[in-house]
Design a protein around this motif. Sequence first.
Motif, PDB file in Angstrom:
ATOM      1  N   SER A 136       0.808  -1.224   0.000  1.00 22.35           N
ATOM      2  CA  SER A 136       0.000   0.000   0.000  1.00 22.35           C
ATOM      3  C   SER A 136       0.841   1.274   0.000  1.00 22.35           C
ATOM      4  O   SER A 136       0.297   2.361  -0.045  1.00 22.35           O
ATOM      5  N   PRO A 166      -2.722  -0.607  -4.131  1.00 25.75           N
ATOM      6  CA  PRO A 166      -3.954  -1.158  -3.536  1.00 25.75           C
ATOM      7  C   PRO A 166      -4.001  -0.824  -2.059  1.00 25.75           C
ATOM      8  O   PRO A 166      -2.963  -0.718  -1.410  1.00 25.75           O
ATOM      9  N   GLU A 221      -8.790  -5.676  -3.819  1.00 27.71           N
ATOM     10  CA  GLU A 221      -8.011  -5.025  -4.880  1.00 27.71           C
ATOM     11  C   GLU A 221      -6.541  -5.361  -4.659  1.00 27.71           C
ATOM     12  O   GLU A 221      -6.060  -5.395  -3.536  1.00 27.71           O
ATOM     13  N   SER A 222      -5.855  -5.684  -5.714  1.00 28.64           N
ATOM     14  CA  SER A 222      -4.450  -6.022  -5.546  1.00 28.64           C
ATOM     15  C   SER A 222      -3.583  -5.318  -6.571  1.00 28.64           C
ATOM     16  O   SER A 222      -2.364  -5.303  -6.462  1.00 28.64           O
TER      17      SER A 222
END
Lengths: 631, 319
Positions: free
Chosen positions: A265, A276, A296-297
């Motif tokens: 992140s 993400p 979400e990646s």
Amino acid sequence: MTATQSEHLAIDIQNLDVAYMAGTRQVNVLQGVNLALRPGEVLGLVGESGSGKSTLAGILLASLRTSSFIARGTVHVAGADVFKLKGKGLRDFRASQVALVPQNAGAALTPTMRIADQLAEAFRSDDASTATRAARRSRAIELLRLVRLPNPAAALDKYPHQFSGGQQQRIGIAMALAARPAILVLDEPTTGLDVVTQAAILDTLSRLHAELGMAMVLVSHDLGVIDKMCTHVAVLRQGKVVESGPTKDVLAHPSHPYTRGLLASVPRINAPGIPPSLDDAVIDAYERGETLPAAESAVYERTAPVGTPPVLTVRGLTVDYNRKPHGAPTVLDVDLDVHAGEIVALVGESGSGKSTIANVIAGLQGTKAGVLTLDGETELAATVPRRAKAVRRAIQIIFQNADTSLNPRQTVRDAVNRPLRLFGIRGSSVEAALADVDLPGSFAQRLPGQLSGGQRQRVGIARAVAAGPSLVLADEIVSALDVSVQSSILRLMDRLAREKDLGFLFITHDLAVVRAIADRVVVLYLGRIVEEGTVDEIFGSISHPYTRLLLDAVIELGDDHASAPAPGQDEVPDGPPEQGCPFASRCPLVMDVCRTVRPPVVPVSATHSIRCHAPLNNLRLDLAESATGLV
Amino acid sequence: MFTRFVAPRLGWAIATIVLSTVLVFSAMQALPGDAATQILGQNATPEAVATLRRQLGLDQAPVARFVTWLGHALTGNFGTSLVSGQAVGPEVGRALLNTSFLAGVTILVGFSLAMVLGLVAGLFRDRWPDALISTVALVGMSVPEFIVATLLVLAFSITIPLFPAVVVAGQNATIGQLLPSMPLPALSLMFVAAAYIIRMMRTSVIDVMESDFVHTARLKGITTGRLVIRHVVPSAVLPTLNVVAMNIAWLIGGVVVVESIFNYPGMGSLMIRSVQSRDLPTILLITVIGAVTFVACNLLADLAATFLNPRLRYPRNSK
């Protein structure tokens, strides 16, 4: 340190639970913590707000909040069972074995005491240094020299407020080192400092560690800082150590999904796109022994709008706070455009004038010269009372601290409904405004205190967007948020810009966030534009020396090359020079002409321009190093 | 320093003083009767009253009389008492001296004690010393001073006859003659005025004790005594100074009730007598003294706060 002591662990924490009572229920702040650190090692404690990392740091100094208590386990620091220490034993332990470098030295130094007295208090147990006034002063000067404070002898008789933030932090470090502690605890020592100042302070800390060899514990939310400074790292989440080990191993091969999510992140300056955001549900599932796919990646890359009309045009903006007739103005000759649907970042360190410019646009601050135009036609009056209602509606602000910008006694409905009522907006509702920022309508009944930091910031955004503005001023809106929440707010900003054609003027000091979200970037230094261009151009290979200094100072994960500026060059001067280039006093490429003549606007491309006297070739990344070497 | 700080306050100070005399003058005009009717009594003939009025200058228009008074006052001439015919200066001066002495004792003993009690309450927050001190302070704030005075008389001059209940020395007593009867009025004043100072000091100490710099200093391993004296008190005193200044001004100007109860020959007693006899020049001079004290105390408190606060003494950019 004797031979027997050095065989001891510097820190040995076993099965530690720290708790407080909520009624009759025991709430654990830390749970089952095991940590060990050998002398000379550097341990990073990383985690988000509420993870217990600051509580853990306090425990090393035998300090707990009054309502908290040790529910289980033992804490040995430098061989002492710290919570068995009382009275004089505890004072001697704190005065000789372990010292704290506080988060905000500006608040942590006593405002009514001179620096010399505060330092002397910290080495009071050392008889040789306290024998005479001269001995005390020379020891204090030695300490300030150690932390590379400029002009240490003159600093002794000053008070804390007479120093800049970076200098205060250096004094805080000197005070901690005064007792020659075996263990130094640093609680977010560079949070709140400018990026260049941060690089310089961390560089000083690294040198001190190499020279003095004490064990250090560094608390930080910044994985880049942990990566640069620490030999070992412990990742905390909700009071538990989820993962620990040698820093390189943990960061390169994280085994816990929380560590992986946290690493993913973090926005990077050398990779575009919004990372993400961390998915708590996935980690909670993992803790229960289940697996869940992440929502979400992928990194999301925003595309800039093309050919949209301008919502804000600023020409020749000059602001002068000086009362003296001959001083250099605070903001000089700033031109700025924001188009519909566009996110323009205004970047600079403290004192760069970015908030002043935002205040002028919002009508909260008068100007000396300059024309501001809204939507290409309406010239903006200088101050709010002289602006028409429609104009006030068209410009909205989102504040840095959602905690303090929302009235704690008013519900979310009150806050969001205010612009709807004030501007008589029909066909919209509080629920619709909350839906715009992905909050359920039921949140309207809640008070700000019942929301998380990210949710509060969403309410702040909903309030601004509900007015139906064409321009939104976003002042450092993600810098107070945890990195895992940052991404989701950035994604929200992107969506609102696209769906509602909102122009955002995004004010920030965080270059990685700029890379992630901005379409165009304007770099400010001491109230003057030094460079502007598209986000790729700013982070590309040709840069103004100041932009280069900022980029080089950013400490990124897996990048050991963050360069520290020389002491004295690491902080922004108090004000702009009366003539010449504002950056001349710190520029590695400075020439005589820079000190007398304002630099010309040199176009690099149709969208990219640099204000510098140096030939463009010297500003190329690959050549900049050798050019610096020649000067 | 002077132009930025003192000059504007001085301007406001003068405005405050003039305005207060205007208000008091107007209030006296609104009261029924004047000095002539008060002196001659109820059975006086209208002719006699009119004659006395002419002699005292009371037959002129109020505005004209005020302007004349103001003109004389500016040159230091506050006129003569309408009752005694003597210059008002010496009489008010004697009363002021007595009141100042009473106030001085109260300030020196009472206010120092109040600061210390506030400090103790703040340091022992929510424990028994705090509970005790805060309760006493709360009582001091809520009970009117005449009740406190009466109770003190009951306790210390009737039940245990330690001090005289009233001053018997009369209007022209010297300080030496007043000294034995000083404790009870001083105690009554202390009790009431100290309450506010204790509360303010307590709050201020609690704030400072929770600050980052006190936490940091504690973690340096210094003793509690040193922590309190070097780190806590200097910052905690600053916000208390204004409350102290307000109380000093109140003591000088408004000890009316306590002075009356104890028959203490100070400004408060003199003011009551002057209002009863409508002796305007005396009242106006007392008003001026009260206003000057009030303004001066606040100005001094601000200056002291500046002097004690290094952030104001050494601006950020002075190298």
